[in-house]
Design a protein around this motif. Structure first.
Motif, PDB file in Angstrom:
ATOM      1  N   PRO A   1      22.555 -36.664  -7.166  1.00  0.00           N
ATOM      2  CA  PRO A   1      21.472 -35.716  -7.447  1.00  0.00           C
ATOM      3  C   PRO A   1      21.380 -35.311  -8.905  1.00  0.00           C
ATOM      4  O   PRO A   1      20.358 -34.763  -9.320  1.00  0.00           O
ATOM      5  CB  PRO A   1      21.829 -34.511  -6.568  1.00  0.00           C
ATOM      6  CG  PRO A   1      23.312 -34.571  -6.431  1.00  0.00           C
ATOM      7  CD  PRO A   1      23.628 -36.033  -6.363  1.00  0.00           C
ATOM      8  N   THR A   2      22.411 -35.537  -9.705  1.00  0.00           N
ATOM      9  CA  THR A   2      22.381 -35.137 -11.114  1.00  0.00           C
ATOM     10  C   THR A   2      22.123 -36.298 -12.050  1.00  0.00           C
ATOM     11  O   THR A   2      22.220 -36.152 -13.267  1.00  0.00           O
ATOM     12  CB  THR A   2      23.710 -34.470 -11.502  1.00  0.00           C
ATOM     13  OG1 THR A   2      24.785 -35.389 -11.258  1.00  0.00           O
ATOM     14  CG2 THR A   2      23.938 -33.206 -10.690  1.00  0.00           C
ATOM     15  N   THR A   3      21.780 -37.469 -11.503  1.00  0.00           N
ATOM     16  CA  THR A   3      21.545 -38.641 -12.334  1.00  0.00           C
ATOM     17  C   THR A   3      20.444 -38.380 -13.359  1.00  0.00           C
ATOM     18  O   THR A   3      19.365 -37.901 -13.034  1.00  0.00           O
ATOM     19  CB  THR A   3      21.144 -39.847 -11.453  1.00  0.00           C
ATOM     20  OG1 THR A   3      22.282 -40.263 -10.707  1.00  0.00           O
ATOM     21  CG2 THR A   3      20.659 -41.003 -12.300  1.00  0.00           C
TER      22      THR A   3
ATOM     23  N   PRO B   1      17.461 -38.711  -2.878  1.00  0.00           N
ATOM     24  CA  PRO B   1      17.850 -40.056  -3.315  1.00  0.00           C
ATOM     25  C   PRO B   1      18.237 -40.104  -4.785  1.00  0.00           C
ATOM     26  O   PRO B   1      17.868 -39.234  -5.577  1.00  0.00           O
ATOM     27  CB  PRO B   1      16.583 -40.874  -3.062  1.00  0.00           C
ATOM     28  CG  PRO B   1      15.483 -39.888  -3.264  1.00  0.00           C
ATOM     29  CD  PRO B   1      16.007 -38.574  -2.736  1.00  0.00           C
ATOM     30  N   GLN B   2      18.979 -41.142  -5.125  1.00  0.00           N
ATOM     31  CA  GLN B   2      19.333 -41.354  -6.523  1.00  0.00           C
ATOM     32  C   GLN B   2      18.093 -41.618  -7.359  1.00  0.00           C
ATOM     33  O   GLN B   2      17.977 -41.162  -8.494  1.00  0.00           O
ATOM     34  CB  GLN B   2      20.293 -42.535  -6.648  1.00  0.00           C
ATOM     35  CG  GLN B   2      20.652 -42.892  -8.082  1.00  0.00           C
ATOM     36  CD  GLN B   2      21.633 -44.045  -8.161  1.00  0.00           C
ATOM     37  OE1 GLN B   2      22.125 -44.524  -7.144  1.00  0.00           O
ATOM     38  NE2 GLN B   2      21.921 -44.497  -9.359  1.00  0.00           N
TER      39      GLN B   2
ATOM     40  N   HIS C   1      28.935 -40.489  -8.756  1.00  0.00           N
ATOM     41  CA  HIS C   1      29.872 -41.093  -9.710  1.00  0.00           C
ATOM     42  C   HIS C   1      30.368 -40.033 -10.692  1.00  0.00           C
ATOM     43  O   HIS C   1      31.307 -40.284 -11.433  1.00  0.00           O
ATOM     44  CB  HIS C   1      29.182 -42.193 -10.504  1.00  0.00           C
ATOM     45  CG  HIS C   1      28.194 -41.619 -11.491  1.00  0.00           C
ATOM     46  ND1 HIS C   1      26.944 -41.169 -11.118  1.00  0.00           N
ATOM     47  CD2 HIS C   1      28.306 -41.357 -12.807  1.00  0.00           C
ATOM     48  CE1 HIS C   1      26.326 -40.678 -12.176  1.00  0.00           C
ATOM     49  NE2 HIS C   1      27.122 -40.776 -13.212  1.00  0.00           N
ATOM     50  N   ASP C   2      29.676 -38.890 -10.723  1.00  0.00           N
ATOM     51  CA  ASP C   2      29.936 -37.868 -11.737  1.00  0.00           C
ATOM     52  C   ASP C   2      31.113 -37.004 -11.286  1.00  0.00           C
ATOM     53  O   ASP C   2      30.968 -36.092 -10.477  1.00  0.00           O
ATOM     54  CB  ASP C   2      28.680 -37.014 -11.943  1.00  0.00           C
ATOM     55  CG  ASP C   2      28.769 -36.131 -13.180  1.00  0.00           C
ATOM     56  OD1 ASP C   2      29.887 -35.678 -13.494  1.00  0.00           O
ATOM     57  OD2 ASP C   2      27.726 -35.912 -13.819  1.00  0.00           O
TER      58      ASP C   2
ATOM     59  N   GLN D   1      13.643 -35.463 -10.000  1.00  0.00           N
ATOM     60  CA  GLN D   1      14.772 -35.233  -9.114  1.00  0.00           C
ATOM     61  C   GLN D   1      14.721 -33.843  -8.492  1.00  0.00           C
ATOM     62  O   GLN D   1      15.002 -33.654  -7.309  1.00  0.00           O
ATOM     63  CB  GLN D   1      16.066 -35.417  -9.909  1.00  0.00           C
ATOM     64  CG  GLN D   1      17.331 -35.465  -9.082  1.00  0.00           C
ATOM     65  CD  GLN D   1      17.433 -36.719  -8.253  1.00  0.00           C
ATOM     66  OE1 GLN D   1      16.915 -36.759  -7.147  1.00  0.00           O
ATOM     67  NE2 GLN D   1      18.090 -37.739  -8.789  1.00  0.00           N
ATOM     68  N   ARG D   2      14.335 -32.853  -9.297  1.00  0.00           N
ATOM     69  CA  ARG D   2      14.298 -31.490  -8.784  1.00  0.00           C
ATOM     70  C   ARG D   2      13.141 -31.280  -7.806  1.00  0.00           C
ATOM     71  O   ARG D   2      13.233 -30.466  -6.894  1.00  0.00           O
ATOM     72  CB  ARG D   2      14.233 -30.501  -9.956  1.00  0.00           C
ATOM     73  CG  ARG D   2      15.609 -30.247 -10.575  1.00  0.00           C
ATOM     74  CD  ARG D   2      15.524 -29.482 -11.859  1.00  0.00           C
ATOM     75  NE  ARG D   2      15.269 -30.385 -12.978  1.00  0.00           N
ATOM     76  CZ  ARG D   2      14.869 -29.985 -14.177  1.00  0.00           C
ATOM     77  NH1 ARG D   2      14.647 -28.712 -14.403  1.00  0.00           N
ATOM     78  NH2 ARG D   2      14.675 -30.859 -15.132  1.00  0.00           N
TER      79      ARG D   2
END
Length: 514
Positions: free
Chosen positions: A165-167, A75-76, A196-197, A145-146
């Motif tokens: 995933p990179t937020t 998830p974000q 979005h990235d 996130q990780r």
């Protein structure tokens, strides 16, 4: 090539309003399918459909088929799946124990540990074993996130839906996640990337679907889309890359917030502690934006939580207008609570999911300023609409808003307290290029319109930091650089210091080699 999942003419309605409308695409093993678009375009709703998850009260038509087995979800907002009351390693241990249950009892513990360590390493957490006993709030956003990524990998999903995933992560960490997701695809696992990235999408995607207002306005192989976008909205998204927004004024007022000899600690278990942040001196002036930058895990959020009274395990002083603030929220007066407001990276976790967001925003003015409830509702609606949110939208519950819409709602709630200091923690990290620029312009406008306001912008992104008057750089909990924004950015961009400053301290650089 066989498909592992297929979406056909998907339509999801809430209160007769389509959230996604007529979405169709195929997911193939070993390929990365990217859904891109502005906040509220329907990316997350579409991705969750692969898991059979829909917003409460939604009317769903169309067909979603998954034939490849388990679908994993990243998830974000990692806080949505990390239990705040449990150590982050608890769920990993539960999953691993279930997987080794068929082994002889003496072998189970070692086999479960091996699986966990492999998943942590694959999720770019080689030192993750040392963090297993921490609770989510003791980790940075990037570490959270990780850990969620490690859970998905440990489950062995055949389809992975990666929602931003990179937020909130620095570019070195983004590069590792790009590498990992690419490795996942090479193993024949299908990846559905919601992002979005555009740097990350450019590095990973085989196929790109551009969404706007619930519809796919353009779909093409990745290389074709970058070179020759056909739809005007695609062209606008690409044109907005790298643009930051208006620059706020330099602070010329008195010292609104000061940090003196601050040393914050995290507890690892019942007895041991580790030093997380050490700041000898830091000053924020009225009318000023201070960007605090650094790699994921550098201590940015811990510093911000100390300022806001959310992390009380520290020595030293945080002063508001020259007066020391109590370390804990519980010790602060109503006026002090209103004076320092925090806008979280994970906006969704900051709202009660059962109440309309308009009521929750208005409640801030009632509780912290003693405003009349009817007056507070009017003020809340005015503030929300000034941030581009409609009345119909803000009368909904948080789960019916997109990440970007919730982020603006959280900003409105903080503003209703009429704060002296506004702390924004990675609030642009989960937004598309157009919305990101709009939020930065809004913050710059606030500083021009409210000269008594001071802003702390926590970010890993040097492009966003360029909108600040001053920049402070953290590395491994230490304040290694501070000064006027242009001076610090000149240092970061100089050929001599590119490697030692941008990459080592901030993690800024190309997401993909070359």
């Amino acid at each position: 090539m066989n498909t592992v999942a297929e979406v056909t003419d998907l339509r999801v309605e809430i209160d007769s309003r389509p959230i996604v409308d007529g979405i169709s695409f195929q997911v193939r093993p070993g390929k990365v399918t990217a859904l891109v678009g502005a906040s509220g375009s329907g990316k997350t709703t579409t991705g969750l459909a692969l898991l059979g998850e829909y917003p409460a009260g939604a009317r769903v038509t169309g067909d979603v088929r998954v034939s490849g087995g388990l679908v994993g979800y990243i998830p974000q907002h990692p806080g949505a799946v990390l239990n705040p009351a449990r150590q982050v390693g608890a769920l990993l241990r539960d999953i691993a124990r279930d997987q080794v249950r068929s082994l002889p009892r003496p072998e189970r513990r070692a086999a479960a540990r091996t699986r966990i360590l492999h998943a942590l390493s694959a999720a770019q957490l080689p030192d993750g074993e040392a963090l297993l006993r921490r609770c989510p709030h003791q980790l940075s956003g990037g570490q959270q996130q990780r850990f969620v990524l490690a859970q998905a990998l440990l489950l062995g999903a055949r389809v992975v839906v990666a929602d931003e995933p990179t937020t909130g992560q620095d570019v070195l960490t983004k590069r590792r996640i790009v590498d990992q997701l690419a490795a996942v695809a090479r193993q024949g696992i299908a990846v559905v990337l919601l992002s979005h990235d555009l740097d990350v999408v450019r590095a990973l995607a085989d196929e790109v679907l551009v969404m706007r207002r619930g519809r796919v306005v353009e779909a093409a192989p990745a290389e074709q889309l970058w070179l020759a976008p056909r739809h005007p909205w695609t062209a606008e998204l690409l044109a907005a890359e790298g643009k930051t927004g208006d620059s706020p004024p330099a602070g010329e007022g008195h010292a609104a917030l000061q940090v003196r000899d601050l040393t914050a600690r995290h507890r690892d278990g019942a007895r041991s502690t580790t030093e997380a942040v050490s700041i000898p001196e830091l000053t924020l002036r009225a009318g000023e934006c201070l960007a605090v930058v650094g790699r994921s895990g550098s201590g940015k959020t811990t510093l911000a939580r100390c300022l806001a009274g959310l992390h009380r395990d520290y020595a030293g002083d945080v002063l508001l207008d020259g007066t020391p603030l109590p370390r804990s929220l519980r010790g602060r007066t109503r006026e002090q609570l209103a004076a320092v407001q925090y806008v979280f990276q994970d906006a969704k976790a900051a709202f009660d999911e059962h109440r309309p967001v308009l009521d929750q925003v208005a409640r801030t003015a009632v509780r912290l300023r003693g405003a009349d409830p009817r007056v507070a509702l009017t003020e809340a609606l005015d503030t929300l609409t000034s941030l581009g949110l409609t009345e119909a939208l803000v009368r909904r519950r948080p789960g019916q808003l997109s990440g970007g819409e919730l982020q603006r709602t959280a900003l409105a709630r903080a503003l209703l307290a009429r704060p002296r200091v506004l702390i924004c923690d990675e609030i642009t990290s989960g937004l598309d290029t157009v919305t990101r620029r709009s939020i930065l312009n809004t913050l710059a406008g606030l500083l021009r319109d409210r000269p008594e306001l001071a802003l702390v912008l926590i970010t890993h992104d040097l492009d966003a930091a360029a909108a600040a008057a001053r920049i402070a750089v953290l590395e491994a909990g230490e304040l290694i650089e501070q000064g006027p924004a242009q001076q610090v950015l000149d240092l970061a961009h100089s050929p001599v210091n590119y490697s030692s400053f941008r990459t080592r301290c901030v993690g800024q650089g190309p997401v993909w080699p070359g």
